[in-house]
Scaffold this motif. Sequence first.
Motif, PDB file in Angstrom:
ATOM      1  N   CYS A  53       0.962  -1.242   0.066  1.00  0.00           N
ATOM      2  CA  CYS A  53      -0.058   0.034   0.140  1.00  0.00           C
ATOM      3  C   CYS A  53       0.711   1.253  -0.236  1.00  0.00           C
ATOM      4  O   CYS A  53       0.399   2.202  -0.634  1.00  0.00           O
ATOM      5  N   VAL A  54       1.940   1.367   0.660  1.00  0.00           N
ATOM      6  CA  VAL A  54       2.936   2.457   0.636  1.00  0.00           C
ATOM      7  C   VAL A  54       3.603   2.522  -0.806  1.00  0.00           C
ATOM      8  O   VAL A  54       3.340   3.600  -1.319  1.00  0.00           O
ATOM      9  N   LEU A  55       3.714   1.440  -1.479  1.00  0.00           N
ATOM     10  CA  LEU A  55       4.406   1.681  -2.624  1.00  0.00           C
ATOM     11  C   LEU A  55       3.267   1.989  -3.544  1.00  0.00           C
ATOM     12  O   LEU A  55       3.698   2.760  -4.404  1.00  0.00           O
ATOM     13  N   ALA A  56       2.217   1.488  -3.541  1.00  0.00           N
ATOM     14  CA  ALA A  56       1.263   2.051  -4.454  1.00  0.00           C
ATOM     15  C   ALA A  56       0.883   3.422  -4.435  1.00  0.00           C
ATOM     16  O   ALA A  56       0.513   4.111  -5.579  1.00  0.00           O
ATOM     17  N   ASN A  57       0.637   3.893  -2.866  1.00  0.00           N
ATOM     18  CA  ASN A  57       0.459   5.181  -2.909  1.00  0.00           C
ATOM     19  C   ASN A  57       1.586   5.974  -3.136  1.00  0.00           C
ATOM     20  O   ASN A  57       1.448   7.425  -4.066  1.00  0.00           O
ATOM     21  N   LEU A  58       2.991   5.850  -3.241  1.00  0.00           N
ATOM     22  CA  LEU A  58       4.037   6.570  -3.694  1.00  0.00           C
ATOM     23  C   LEU A  58       3.998   6.599  -5.166  1.00  0.00           C
ATOM     24  O   LEU A  58       4.103   7.491  -5.900  1.00  0.00           O
ATOM     25  N   ILE A  59       3.692   5.697  -5.923  1.00  0.00           N
ATOM     26  CA  ILE A  59       3.344   5.456  -7.510  1.00  0.00           C
ATOM     27  C   ILE A  59       2.497   6.399  -7.769  1.00  0.00           C
ATOM     28  O   ILE A  59       2.587   7.149  -8.863  1.00  0.00           O
ATOM     29  N   MET A  60       1.335   6.343  -6.994  1.00  0.00           N
ATOM     30  CA  MET A  60       0.402   7.256  -7.585  1.00  0.00           C
ATOM     31  C   MET A  60       0.640   8.805  -7.319  1.00  0.00           C
ATOM     32  O   MET A  60       0.319   9.627  -8.141  1.00  0.00           O
ATOM     33  N   GLY A  61       1.639   8.855  -6.306  1.00  0.00           N
ATOM     34  CA  GLY A  61       1.947  10.253  -6.177  1.00  0.00           C
ATOM     35  C   GLY A  61       3.067  10.763  -7.141  1.00  0.00           C
ATOM     36  O   GLY A  61       2.939  12.063  -7.948  1.00  0.00           O
ATOM     37  N   VAL A  62       3.881   9.655  -7.810  1.00  0.00           N
ATOM     38  CA  VAL A  62       4.825   9.993  -8.877  1.00  0.00           C
ATOM     39  C   VAL A  62       3.938  10.372 -10.039  1.00  0.00           C
ATOM     40  O   VAL A  62       4.423  11.009 -10.794  1.00  0.00           O
ATOM     41  N   GLY A  63       2.751   9.533 -10.385  1.00  0.00           N
ATOM     42  CA  GLY A  63       2.214   9.711 -11.398  1.00  0.00           C
ATOM     43  C   GLY A  63       1.412  11.179 -11.485  1.00  0.00           C
ATOM     44  O   GLY A  63       1.274  11.852 -12.470  1.00  0.00           O
ATOM     45  N   GLY A  64       0.817  11.538 -10.263  1.00  0.00           N
ATOM     46  CA  GLY A  64       0.361  13.024 -10.142  1.00  0.00           C
ATOM     47  C   GLY A  64       1.556  13.814 -10.484  1.00  0.00           C
ATOM     48  O   GLY A  64       1.437  15.090 -11.064  1.00  0.00           O
ATOM     49  N   ALA A  65       2.518  13.717  -9.922  1.00  0.00           N
ATOM     50  CA  ALA A  65       3.872  14.588 -10.272  1.00  0.00           C
ATOM     51  C   ALA A  65       4.454  14.659 -11.662  1.00  0.00           C
ATOM     52  O   ALA A  65       4.877  15.737 -12.055  1.00  0.00           O
ATOM     53  N   ALA A  66       4.197  13.562 -12.438  1.00  0.00           N
ATOM     54  CA  ALA A  66       4.475  13.393 -13.544  1.00  0.00           C
ATOM     55  C   ALA A  66       3.384  14.378 -14.506  1.00  0.00           C
ATOM     56  O   ALA A  66       3.838  14.995 -15.668  1.00  0.00           O
ATOM     57  N   LEU A  67       2.193  14.416 -14.121  1.00  0.00           N
ATOM     58  CA  LEU A  67       1.148  14.820 -14.908  1.00  0.00           C
ATOM     59  C   LEU A  67       1.479  16.526 -14.669  1.00  0.00           C
ATOM     60  O   LEU A  67       1.366  17.357 -15.629  1.00  0.00           O
ATOM     61  N   ILE A  68       1.971  16.891 -13.294  1.00  0.00           N
ATOM     62  CA  ILE A  68       2.319  18.276 -13.235  1.00  0.00           C
ATOM     63  C   ILE A  68       3.735  18.663 -14.151  1.00  0.00           C
ATOM     64  O   ILE A  68       3.505  19.785 -14.675  1.00  0.00           O
ATOM     65  N   TYR A  69       4.448  17.733 -14.186  1.00  0.00           N
ATOM     66  CA  TYR A  69       5.398  18.020 -15.091  1.00  0.00           C
ATOM     67  C   TYR A  69       5.241  18.239 -16.306  1.00  0.00           C
ATOM     68  O   TYR A  69       5.845  18.936 -16.941  1.00  0.00           O
ATOM     69  N   ILE A  70       4.187  17.375 -17.099  1.00  0.00           N
ATOM     70  CA  ILE A  70       3.725  17.602 -18.443  1.00  0.00           C
ATOM     71  C   ILE A  70       3.172  18.815 -18.820  1.00  0.00           C
ATOM     72  O   ILE A  70       3.237  19.490 -19.716  1.00  0.00           O
ATOM     73  N   SER A  71       2.223  19.059 -17.651  1.00  0.00           N
ATOM     74  CA  SER A  71       1.596  20.630 -17.799  1.00  0.00           C
ATOM     75  C   SER A  71       2.242  21.721 -17.484  1.00  0.00           C
ATOM     76  O   SER A  71       2.154  22.715 -18.080  1.00  0.00           O
ATOM     77  N   LYS A  72       3.097  21.759 -16.376  1.00  0.00           N
ATOM     78  CA  LYS A  72       3.605  23.085 -15.945  1.00  0.00           C
ATOM     79  C   LYS A  72       5.343  22.972 -16.257  1.00  0.00           C
ATOM     80  O   LYS A  72       5.940  24.053 -16.037  1.00  0.00           O
ATOM     81  N   GLY A  73       5.740  22.100 -16.551  1.00  0.00           N
ATOM     82  CA  GLY A  73       7.316  21.887 -16.879  1.00  0.00           C
ATOM     83  C   GLY A  73       8.105  21.687 -15.818  1.00  0.00           C
ATOM     84  O   GLY A  73       9.222  21.662 -15.754  1.00  0.00           O
ATOM     85  N   HIS A  74       7.864  21.301 -14.495  1.00  0.00           N
ATOM     86  CA  HIS A  74       8.519  21.156 -13.428  1.00  0.00           C
ATOM     87  C   HIS A  74       7.999  20.018 -12.355  1.00  0.00           C
ATOM     88  O   HIS A  74       6.814  19.722 -12.558  1.00  0.00           O
ATOM     89  N   PHE A  75       8.859  19.057 -11.988  1.00  0.00           N
ATOM     90  CA  PHE A  75       8.708  18.298 -11.163  1.00  0.00           C
ATOM     91  C   PHE A  75       8.399  18.477  -9.578  1.00  0.00           C
ATOM     92  O   PHE A  75       9.327  18.987  -8.943  1.00  0.00           O
TER      93      PHE A  75
END
Length: 98
Positions: free
Chosen positions: A15-37
């Motif tokens: 569950c911790v790893l799943a939550n971390l992966i979902m957070g990285v996915g959200g951070a990747a979406l922010i990186y795509i839209s705004k240009g920073h991780f």
Amino acid sequence: MLKYIKLFIYSCIFCVLANLIMGVGGAALIYISKGHFYYPFHQVIRAISFGVIAGSAITLAAISFKLIDTFKIKKTLNIPHSFLDGILQICQTHTPTR
């Protein structure tokens, strides 16, 4: 008992790893839209705490379902719940007839 401790550890880690992966996915979406991780430290703490809570819930559910199954089996097989109930049941079934 050892299998439930293993289940608790494995489910918490998952569950911790799943939550971390979902957070990285959200951070990747922010990186795509705004240009920073953007992956703040409080997101890691949140993932760990939610993962431990979810892992505890998974383990508690497994223990509860196992106990429910055990009581259902006892009920269908008419296994007495206590020693005295067993003695009373034996005495009632083995009374001599005159």
